[in-house]
Motif scaffolding. Structure first.
Motif, PDB file in Angstrom:
ATOM      1  N   LEU A 176       0.634  -1.367   0.229  1.00  0.00           N
ATOM      2  CA  LEU A 176      -0.070   0.142  -0.131  1.00  0.00           C
ATOM      3  C   LEU A 176       0.759   1.149  -0.013  1.00  0.00           C
ATOM      4  O   LEU A 176       0.316   2.337  -0.272  1.00  0.00           O
ATOM      5  CB  LEU A 176      -0.903   0.074   1.278  1.00  0.00           C
ATOM      6  N   ARG A 177       2.195   1.123   0.175  1.00  0.00           N
ATOM      7  CA  ARG A 177       2.987   2.264   0.517  1.00  0.00           C
ATOM      8  C   ARG A 177       4.303   2.417  -0.374  1.00  0.00           C
ATOM      9  O   ARG A 177       5.066   3.294  -0.350  1.00  0.00           O
ATOM     10  CB  ARG A 177       3.675   2.293   1.965  1.00  0.00           C
ATOM     11  N   VAL A 178       4.254   1.475  -1.228  1.00  0.00           N
ATOM     12  CA  VAL A 178       5.548   1.566  -2.104  1.00  0.00           C
ATOM     13  C   VAL A 178       5.183   1.636  -3.753  1.00  0.00           C
ATOM     14  O   VAL A 178       3.880   1.199  -4.068  1.00  0.00           O
ATOM     15  CB  VAL A 178       6.416   0.254  -1.949  1.00  0.00           C
ATOM     16  N   PRO A 179       5.805   2.212  -4.819  1.00  0.00           N
ATOM     17  CA  PRO A 179       5.244   2.488  -5.847  1.00  0.00           C
ATOM     18  C   PRO A 179       5.374   1.263  -6.927  1.00  0.00           C
ATOM     19  O   PRO A 179       4.427   1.178  -7.862  1.00  0.00           O
ATOM     20  CB  PRO A 179       6.448   3.227  -6.468  1.00  0.00           C
ATOM     21  N   HIS A 180       5.959   0.107  -6.470  1.00  0.00           N
ATOM     22  CA  HIS A 180       5.965  -1.108  -7.466  1.00  0.00           C
ATOM     23  C   HIS A 180       5.360  -2.552  -6.339  1.00  0.00           C
ATOM     24  O   HIS A 180       5.781  -2.576  -5.393  1.00  0.00           O
ATOM     25  CB  HIS A 180       7.347  -1.603  -7.971  1.00  0.00           C
ATOM     26  N   LYS A 181       4.561  -2.958  -7.013  1.00  0.00           N
ATOM     27  CA  LYS A 181       3.858  -4.035  -6.352  1.00  0.00           C
ATOM     28  C   LYS A 181       4.937  -5.187  -6.103  1.00  0.00           C
ATOM     29  O   LYS A 181       5.835  -5.514  -6.842  1.00  0.00           O
ATOM     30  CB  LYS A 181       2.723  -4.702  -7.025  1.00  0.00           C
ATOM     31  N   LEU A 182       5.123  -5.666  -4.656  1.00  0.00           N
ATOM     32  CA  LEU A 182       6.069  -6.809  -4.509  1.00  0.00           C
ATOM     33  C   LEU A 182       5.542  -7.860  -4.156  1.00  0.00           C
ATOM     34  O   LEU A 182       4.355  -8.083  -3.697  1.00  0.00           O
ATOM     35  CB  LEU A 182       6.826  -6.091  -3.177  1.00  0.00           C
ATOM     36  N   SER A 183       6.177  -9.101  -4.258  1.00  0.00           N
ATOM     37  CA  SER A 183       5.913 -10.463  -3.737  1.00  0.00           C
ATOM     38  C   SER A 183       6.722 -10.870  -2.679  1.00  0.00           C
ATOM     39  O   SER A 183       7.838 -10.118  -2.506  1.00  0.00           O
ATOM     40  CB  SER A 183       6.062 -11.466  -4.781  1.00  0.00           C
ATOM     41  N   HIS A 184       6.323 -11.761  -1.926  1.00  0.00           N
ATOM     42  CA  HIS A 184       7.519 -12.390  -0.980  1.00  0.00           C
ATOM     43  C   HIS A 184       8.692 -12.690  -1.523  1.00  0.00           C
ATOM     44  O   HIS A 184       9.475 -12.597  -0.677  1.00  0.00           O
ATOM     45  CB  HIS A 184       6.530 -13.560  -0.300  1.00  0.00           C
ATOM     46  N   THR A 185       8.880 -12.841  -2.764  1.00  0.00           N
ATOM     47  CA  THR A 185       9.885 -13.260  -3.555  1.00  0.00           C
ATOM     48  C   THR A 185      10.992 -12.338  -3.321  1.00  0.00           C
ATOM     49  O   THR A 185      12.396 -12.640  -3.112  1.00  0.00           O
ATOM     50  CB  THR A 185       9.687 -13.556  -4.835  1.00  0.00           C
ATOM     51  N   HIS A 186      10.570 -10.923  -3.072  1.00  0.00           N
ATOM     52  CA  HIS A 186      11.447  -9.912  -3.035  1.00  0.00           C
ATOM     53  C   HIS A 186      12.055  -9.850  -1.486  1.00  0.00           C
ATOM     54  O   HIS A 186      13.402  -9.265  -1.511  1.00  0.00           O
ATOM     55  CB  HIS A 186      10.845  -8.540  -3.120  1.00  0.00           C
ATOM     56  N   PHE A 187      11.639 -10.598  -0.615  1.00  0.00           N
ATOM     57  CA  PHE A 187      12.002 -10.734   0.717  1.00  0.00           C
ATOM     58  C   PHE A 187      12.669 -12.096   1.095  1.00  0.00           C
ATOM     59  O   PHE A 187      13.322 -12.234   2.164  1.00  0.00           O
ATOM     60  CB  PHE A 187      11.282 -10.025   1.647  1.00  0.00           C
TER      61      PHE A 187
END
Length: 298
Positions: A176-187
């Motif tokens: 909700l707070r970042v410009p690019h949608k993230l998946s769990h894979t990013h972390f």
């Protein structure tokens, strides 16, 4: 109010056999002395400096696909423009020992083969070795681990602890707070938990959970400080020029009282015992709560 503990469920399981390369989604896994089976038992090392290599230096590692071929007993690596590299899943013919520093620990690795070194060197464009974690030299991790967690947990080439947890509710809040949608894979979590009504970051209050029908314990040891790797565009293997999501996350995820300048997301964890099997769909019950603070280096 915290969510009802018996509604938490294991939503995803991931192992990352080669540190900083793509992960492998699992339906189930044995919990071994170093985490989920095969997790971070291999790692790339700069042959000149002896430093471990990650997506921070080579974001194209995000394009290296990893396959666990248990039928053939092989770990297979594929990358754009490269032939498939195969190395033994459970090597018995160990190569030369190479001590390598992984943050605050010196970890003993073994070179896989000249062919494997040639493959990773061609991919990175600089002299590089592929190491396998030396099974005869355990790496114990005791920082933030309660005394009742016995024996002392181990890790392979993971940054610190053998397991990493994220939750769907916390990731939804970040998105909700970042410009690019993230998946769990990013972390790069090992275990993803979900709950139909959970508030974000409830996991930061946990210190022990029980997983599965046999109720094996997992100690939640600390928040996970984040480096720049979530800024890698995983589709193309390149750092985003806008330095997102970390720039945005710095405005709302510097939350650890011990290290208030660190961006944190996810929780480090250590199993009380090994040998259990964890499965997607397993129930998770929160048994103990407490505070977390990074008062010493991970």
């Amino acid at each position: 109010m915290p969510a009802e503990s018996d509604e938490w469920t294991v939503a995803g399981l991931y192992t990352y056999p080669v540190k900083s390369c793509q992960g492998v989604a699992l339906r189930s896994s044995t919990v071994t002395a170093t985490g989920l089976q095969y997790d971070r038992l291999w790692m790339l090392v700069d042959a000149r400096s002896g430093r471990f290599v990650t997506q921070r230096q080579h974001p194209r590692l995000a394009l290296v696909q990893v396959t666990i071929n248990e039928k053939r007993g092989m770990l297979e690596l594929d990358a754009p423009g490269m032939s498939t590299l195969q190395v033994a899943l459970n090597p018995t013919d160990l190569g030369a020992q190479v001590p390598v520093r992984v943050w605050y620990d010196t970890v003993m690795g073994r070179r896989c083969s000249a062919h494997a070194d040639s493959w990773v060197t061609q991919f990175t464009g600089k002299p590089t070795w592929l190491l396998y974690k030396d099974p005869h030299h355990p790496r114990h991790v005791s920082r933030y681990v309660p005394a009742k967690c016995s024996p002392v947990p181990q890790a392979g080439f993971a940054d610190v602890f053998p397991l990493h947890i994220t939750t769907d509710s916390s990731l939804s809040d970040v998105n909700l707070r970042v410009p690019h949608k993230l998946s769990h894979t990013h972390f790069r979590p090992n275990i993803v938990l979900t709950h139909p009504h959970a508030a974000p970051y409830e996991e930061e209050r946990w210190t022990r959970v029980e997983i599965g029908r046999d109720c094996w314990s997992l100690f939640i040891t600390s928040r996970t400080p984040r480096c720049s790797m979530p800024n890698v565009d995983l589709a193309v293997g390149a750092m985003r020029e806008d330095k997102e999501p970390m720039t945005s996350m710095r405005t709302f995820r510097c939350v650890d009282p011990g290290k208030p300048s660190f961006v944190c997301f996810g929780m480090q964890a250590a199993p009380q015992r090994v040998g259990h099997t964890v499965c997607v769909g397993d129930p998770v019950v929160v048994r103990e709560y407490g505070e977390h603070s990074l008062t010493e280096p991970l």
